[in-house]
Enzyme design. Structure first.
Site, mmCIF file in Angstrom:
data_model
loop_
_atom_site.group_PDB
_atom_site.id
_atom_site.type_symbol
_atom_site.label_atom_id
_atom_site.label_comp_id
_atom_site.label_asym_id
_atom_site.label_seq_id
_atom_site.Cartn_x
_atom_site.Cartn_y
_atom_site.Cartn_z
ATOM 1 N N VAL A 1 11.135 82.639 17.739
ATOM 2 C CA VAL A 1 11.646 83.370 16.588
ATOM 3 C C VAL A 1 13.160 83.177 16.561
ATOM 4 O O VAL A 1 13.775 82.780 17.548
ATOM 5 C CB VAL A 1 11.304 84.878 16.632
ATOM 6 C CG1 VAL A 1 9.811 85.100 16.481
ATOM 7 C CG2 VAL A 1 11.830 85.524 17.905
ATOM 8 N N SER A 2 13.760 83.485 15.401
ATOM 9 C CA SER A 2 15.182 83.200 15.224
ATOM 10 C C SER A 2 16.108 84.302 15.729
ATOM 11 O O SER A 2 17.229 84.028 16.152
ATOM 12 C CB SER A 2 15.479 82.939 13.745
ATOM 13 O OG SER A 2 14.842 81.754 13.318
ATOM 14 N N SER A 3 15.656 85.558 15.670
ATOM 15 C CA SER A 3 16.574 86.655 15.990
ATOM 16 C C SER A 3 15.893 87.748 16.799
ATOM 17 O O SER A 3 14.658 87.812 16.887
ATOM 18 C CB SER A 3 17.130 87.256 14.693
ATOM 19 O OG SER A 3 16.092 87.875 13.956
ATOM 20 N N ASP B 1 13.085 83.823 8.434
ATOM 21 C CA ASP B 1 13.570 82.815 9.362
ATOM 22 C C ASP B 1 14.534 81.853 8.680
ATOM 23 O O ASP B 1 15.564 81.483 9.234
ATOM 24 C CB ASP B 1 12.377 82.028 9.914
ATOM 25 C CG ASP B 1 12.380 82.000 11.429
ATOM 26 O OD1 ASP B 1 12.944 82.929 12.025
ATOM 27 O OD2 ASP B 1 11.823 81.059 12.000
#
Length: 207
Positions: A67-69, A167
């Site tokens: 995942v990005s964050s 995302d």
């Protein structure tokens, strides 16, 4: 093991004597390859392919989640659960690698470990939930490396990723941050104002 082996090694692997192999060659039943020095070499992949299947089966299955964050940690856990369940249903022994970072960051610890294992020939299968979980841009290049290394790529869900928009927004903000650092250095007020406007629009779309 080597595919092409000399007659002495071939006789042991096939369980017959060297004279038997020479007789089979004379009868045209088993024709070996010959080197430039006219030495016999037997292709064991053709004669005993099960030896090579055992080698391939020993390579591991890697499952990769990303995942990005930090705000998407719940989604990361869902990805892990999907991968664990899918691999278990297939009867695969697997190793799970996860990353928390942008899809345009090629230096993530997990991704580097994954690529190193693939290039080292230790991986027989790569499992991901969606193509974008691997990389935002460049996933096809990784897939080409997998193909060259005879790594099977399994994408569990080829439909739309439910976190795609969130995302993508995170990745766009990272791109803006990188360009901002470069353009601010040139002290261009016009560039700064333009990038600030784009960044604001992206952040508002996430609200």
């Amino acid at each position: 093991m080597n595919r092409l082996v000399p007659i002495s090694e071939a006789s042991k692997l096939l369980g017959v004597s060297v004279p038997t192999l020479r007789r089979w060659e004379a009868e045209g039943r088993l024709i070996p390859e010959h080197t430039s020095g006219n030495h016999r070499r037997y292709d064991m992949l053709k004669l005993k392919p099960e030896l090579f299947r055992a080698t391939e089966d020993s390579r591991k299955t890697l499952a990769y989640a990303r995942v990005s964050s930090h705000d998407q940690k719940d989604d990361l856990e869902r990805q892990k659960q999907v991968l664990e369940l899918y691999c278990a249903q297939q009867g695969w022994t697997f190793e799970l690698i996860s990353d928390l970072g942008s899809g345009i960051n090629y230096y993530k610890k997990g991704l580097k470990r994954l690529l190193n294992d693939i290039l080292a020939g230790n991986v027989g299968r790569l499992v991901i939930t969606h193509k974008e979980r691997l990389l935002r841009f460049g996933a096809e290049l990784v897939f080409s490396i997998c193909e060259a290394k005879q790594v099977e790529v399994v994408i569990v869900n080829k439909g739309e990723d439910t976190t795609f928009e969130e995302d993508l927004a995170t990745d766009v903000l990272e791109i803006i941050t990188v360009f901002s650092a470069r353009l601010y250095g040139s002290r261009s007020r016009k560039n700064k104002k333009l990038l600030d406007g784009v960044k604001k629009a992206v952040e508002e779309s996430q609200a």
